[in-house]
Structures are given as C-alpha cells and as structure tokens.
Write a protein that holds these residues in place. Sequence first.
Motif, short mmCIF file in Angstrom:
data_model
loop_
_atom_site.label_atom_id
_atom_site.label_comp_id
_atom_site.label_asym_id
_atom_site.label_seq_id
_atom_site.Cartn_x
_atom_site.Cartn_y
_atom_site.Cartn_z
N PRO B 442 59.11 -17.03 -36.48
CA PRO B 442 57.86 -17.29 -35.76
C PRO B 442 56.82 -16.21 -36.09
CG PRO B 442 59.73 -17.44 -34.28
CD PRO B 442 60.25 -16.91 -35.57
N LEU B 443 55.55 -16.60 -36.13
CA LEU B 443 54.48 -15.68 -36.56
C LEU B 443 54.45 -14.39 -35.72
CD1 LEU B 443 52.24 -15.62 -38.71
CD2 LEU B 443 50.66 -16.33 -36.93
N SER B 444 54.55 -14.53 -34.38
CA SER B 444 54.45 -13.33 -33.54
C SER B 444 55.62 -12.38 -33.79
CB SER B 444 54.39 -13.73 -32.06
OG SER B 444 55.56 -14.43 -31.71
N GLU B 445 56.81 -12.95 -34.00
CA GLU B 445 57.98 -12.10 -34.25
C GLU B 445 57.88 -11.42 -35.61
OE1 GLU B 445 61.70 -14.09 -33.47
OE2 GLU B 445 60.88 -15.07 -31.69
N SER B 446 57.38 -12.19 -36.57
CA SER B 446 57.22 -11.65 -37.91
C SER B 446 56.18 -10.53 -37.91
CB SER B 446 56.77 -12.80 -38.82
OG SER B 446 56.71 -12.38 -40.12
N ALA B 447 55.09 -10.71 -37.14
CA ALA B 447 54.04 -9.68 -37.06
C ALA B 447 54.58 -8.43 -36.37
CB ALA B 447 52.84 -10.22 -36.29
N PHE B 448 55.37 -8.61 -35.32
CA PHE B 448 55.96 -7.48 -34.59
C PHE B 448 56.81 -6.64 -35.53
CE2 PHE B 448 59.08 -5.28 -32.07
CZ PHE B 448 58.50 -5.05 -30.82
N GLU B 449 57.72 -7.32 -36.25
CA GLU B 449 58.65 -6.57 -37.13
C GLU B 449 57.89 -5.91 -38.28
OE1 GLU B 449 61.46 -6.98 -35.66
OE2 GLU B 449 63.04 -6.20 -36.95
N SER B 450 56.89 -6.63 -38.80
CA SER B 450 56.13 -6.08 -39.92
C SER B 450 55.32 -4.86 -39.50
CB SER B 450 55.21 -7.17 -40.47
OG SER B 450 54.58 -6.71 -41.62
N ALA B 451 54.73 -4.91 -38.30
CA ALA B 451 53.99 -3.75 -37.79
C ALA B 451 54.94 -2.58 -37.56
CB ALA B 451 53.28 -4.11 -36.48
N SER B 452 56.15 -2.89 -37.09
CA SER B 452 57.15 -1.85 -36.85
C SER B 452 57.53 -1.15 -38.15
CB SER B 452 58.39 -2.49 -36.21
OG SER B 452 59.37 -1.53 -35.98
N VAL B 453 57.61 -1.95 -39.23
CA VAL B 453 57.98 -1.39 -40.53
C VAL B 453 56.81 -0.58 -41.12
CG1 VAL B 453 58.46 -2.06 -42.91
CG2 VAL B 453 59.73 -3.10 -41.06
N ALA B 454 55.61 -1.19 -41.13
CA ALA B 454 54.45 -0.53 -41.75
C ALA B 454 54.08 0.76 -40.99
CB ALA B 454 53.26 -1.48 -41.77
N GLY B 455 54.26 0.73 -39.67
CA GLY B 455 53.92 1.91 -38.86
C GLY B 455 55.07 2.89 -38.73
N ASN B 456 56.21 2.62 -39.43
CA ASN B 456 57.41 3.47 -39.33
C ASN B 456 57.86 3.67 -37.88
OD1 ASN B 456 55.89 5.40 -41.90
ND2 ASN B 456 57.60 4.01 -42.19
N VAL B 457 57.93 2.56 -37.15
CA VAL B 457 58.27 2.63 -35.73
C VAL B 457 59.77 2.46 -35.50
CG1 VAL B 457 57.83 1.65 -33.45
CG2 VAL B 457 56.00 1.72 -35.14
N GLY B 458 60.29 1.26 -35.83
CA GLY B 458 61.72 1.05 -35.68
C GLY B 458 62.13 0.16 -34.53
#
Lengths: 34, 515
Positions: B442-458
């Motif tokens: 789903p788009l929202s889940e994909s955006a969440f995970e991608s932001a977590s990766v790009a921002g080095n969050v985890g």
Amino acid sequence: MEFNKDELKGILSELGLVLTFIAVITAVTMVLMA
Amino acid sequence: MKTQRHATSLEIICFYTGFVVYCMSLLMIIPLLTAIVYQEWNPALDFLVGISGSLIFGLTLMIFGHGVQGSKSDFHWKHGFAVAALSWLFLTFLCAIPYRLSGHNPSWLNSMFDVMSGFTTTGLVLTQDLDHLSNALNMWRHMLTFIGGQGMVVLALTFLVKEARGAYKMYVGEGKDIELLPSMKGTAGQIWKISLIYLVLGTALLWVTGIAIGLRPDSAFLHALYIFESAWSTGGFAPNTQNIMYYHSVVYETITILIFILGSFNFGLHYAMWHKNRRELTKNIETRSFFITSSLISVLAVLGLSKLSVYPDALSAFRRVVYNVLSAHTTTGFGSIYARQFAREWGDFGIFLMVIAMLIGGSACSTAGGFKGLRVGIVFKGLLMDIKKLLSPERNLRSYTYHHIKNQVLDDAVIKSSALIILCYVVLMTIGTLLGAYYGYPLSESAFESASVAGNVGLSIGVTTPDMPTLMKIYYIFAMYLGRLEFLSVFSLLGSIGGGLRHLWKRTSKLSYSA
C-alpha cells in the motif's frame, strides 16, 4: 582523558534542558488527553 | 638533486581506505573477546575469520598505496570523498562476515543489509531470531551502530599517530563538517570524548534501572550497554525482537528519550555547551528547529490518535505516540508498538506525520540522519528573508544571519545548497515509495518504510522482512548509504569512477587508432 568542572556543568545544562523539554511535552499530552 | 615523486590518486585512495578498513578490523577483537568470555566457540571462530579477512584486505590496500608515504601527495576533495564512500562500501561487506557465518542470515545480501543498517544508524533488521543471538554477535551489532554514528573515518583519524594530509576532506566526506579544534585528530578526539563520557553515564543509568525492573545484574549491564549504544547513535537496534517494549518500563523508555535526543544533537553544540557557551542550546537554529517541529508533530499526532480513540489515557499516549514521534524525529527507530500497529491503528494522518518527522531528522554533524533541522531552519529563514526583502524599502541592502555555533551570513548560496539536499532526500524517498508500490505494498506503508530508510530511522511498518523483494533490499541498502553520507561523497565517487572510465576509454581509443 581529562574531565573538568566546566564540562560537568555543560552536561548538567544539556540534561536539564532536555528533561525540561520532555516534561513540557508530557504536560501538553496530559492536557490534550484530559 | 633528488626530486620527490607525486603519489597517484589511486595510491592515495587505496592507502587511506586501507587504513580505515585496518582500524575497523581491529575492533572485531572486542566481540571475539566477548565470545571467549561467554564460551561461545562458534561465534569466536566466525570473528576470527572476519578479523583475518578484513586485516588481509586492509593491509593489501595499504601496501598497494604505500607510495603515499615519503612522497608528495596532493590530497584533493575528490580523494576525501572517495575514501569515505569506499571505506563504507568495503566495510559493509567485510563486517558482514560474522553475520553471514552466524546462521542467523540466510544470504550475504541480508547480512550486508543489516551491517549497512548498523553503520548508517538506521536500525532496520533482517537478522532472524534476534532473541537467540550470541553475546558476541549482539556486541558486534551494537558496536557497529555506535561506531557508525561517530563515523568510521573519525575513528580512523583518532588512530593516526600524526595529523594526516587531507584529514579534514575525509572527515567532511563522511557527512561531518564542524571543526571543534584546529587539528582534525583533535576534533575526532573530542567527538569520542563526548560520546564516551555519555556512554559511561547512560550505561550506568540504564544498568541501575534494568536491575530495578528485574533484570539479572550481568544481563542488565549488557542490555544497558546495547541500548545506550543504539540510543546515542540514534540507531534503534535492540538485543530482542520486541525492541524497547521488552522492558515494560516508562522510566527505561524516558531515559532512552533523553539519550537519543542528546545523541541527535550536533557535536559542535555539545562542545560549545561543555565550554561555557551554555546559551547555544537555545540560540542554535537547529535545536530551535528540532524543538518546534518535534513539539508540533507530537501535538498533532496525539490529537489525531485521540480522535481515533486508539489510546485511552495520557500515559499511554505519551508512551505510544510521543515516544514514537520523538524516536522518528531523532531518527532513532526504537519502537514502543509493533510494526503492524502503525498500519492498523495510526491511520493515514498519523503515518503521514511520522513520514515528515522521519525525513526532517536530527542535527547536522551528529549521529542522526534525515535532511536535518539545520536545513529546515535555513530554508524557512530564507523564505522569511525573501518575504522581508519584498516588503522592505531598502530591498537588498540589509544582510541576514542565522545562528549555528556562531552567527553566519544567510545568503542565497547557503539556502540553495540546503534546498538541494532536501530535494535529494525527497527524491530518494519518492523512488523508494514507488518501488514499494510497484511490488504491491500500500502507498502509505511504502512511503513510511521508504522515509524510514532515506532518513536512516529504522522504524518499520512491516515492509522490511527477510522475504521482501531482492530489488527492494538492494535499493534500501543504497538509500541508507546515500542518506547517511548526504549524497555528496557518493556522487563524487561515482563522478570519479565515470571520469576515470572516460579517461581510460579515450586512452584505449587513441592507442587503437595509432596502431
């Protein structure tokens, strides 16, 4: 590694300010959830 | 008269990259000793193999570039960037050896994913059965994230006997650009001093709390050490699958908040605070930016989730909402709810707020990721500056400043470079989101995970699993790497490789033409 009084005061200031921030945000949460 | 020869670019890059690899391989001795203490013989063997492989590789590179010593070497910016970028790449493979041999990772790709996640202080995990890892591998995982937060080049610089030529360029290449002392060795030493003093204080505090909540003293100590390393480096690793929920303690959680907020601050800010410049914390543009955006997002998230009646009282709202927002904003990635709860309970509003928090991130020249509060502050101030200029009768006569350690001029070049880096992060996150959507998430889940990766969050919403598509794993590794090194080093390395290949192509064509 040396550690002097100024550095200790610096650490305490940092801890104090961050703890204040946590306390404020907790208080705001309590108000919002009341 | 004998003239000194000039070292080639390849020799310079090989020598210093080899030196960073060599220093890191020596650090594997700590998990090896842990394995011996806990009589974990198989992990001990894994680390022996890892140390041998890394030492051989590092020393080979140093021997290849030994011409640097005793010769003239012009250390350019491209060399510094290439050393930083290549060290990270090589070490991602070499440090994955004990992971792969441990049996907890079914493939090299998964092992390298976890190492990159540690180095970049992201905290996403593909390693299976975390609750039954050996003490040695747990020590290694948390050491990787701690050292990654400080920076591998910073670590190597502290090992140098004397100041290296181009040390500053390597240091900047790793995404850190504040000179605390005139020498780079001195600056690296100060960064380690700040972190090690907090390591002692934070570990002691968590240790006592761990014992108070019922952990065995020896286990409480290891948990305290691991959690401190993760929190300070804004990493997010924990020695168990339940992450921070494992401790069931609001005190333990609050201490971690304290540590990860401090960890997300600029090392320059710590240095200023420790050297009688106490007002820096309230004057600095990036701490102001952090306090404003994190408070605003926390308030909005609490309001949004109270509307959905997810959490019944203030305490659970603080522990489940504010905790996760602050964890996301400092790019730590400790989670106080299960991954799928974000998807099932938080709704699009909550998820979107988390995406914003994760992208903004912590401070520049800290252990945190994201596009940084400094850039948000600069772009916002730049916007205000433009509006003021439009309304002011003096127009371009007035100069504008911002405060970051010292007063600095806010000019168009600074605003442009900040805006460009923010744009790069948004593009990186958008590509990741599209890739996830392509694979059916789903788009929202994909955006969440991608932001977590790009921002080095985890923080994870459940997309990152061992059976996720291979292309997504590769993209996530690349995105973590790009996000951590803030694009410049990687782009410079790619530019150097492209330039080198073009040069080689031209020479080959010229030779074949003359033949």
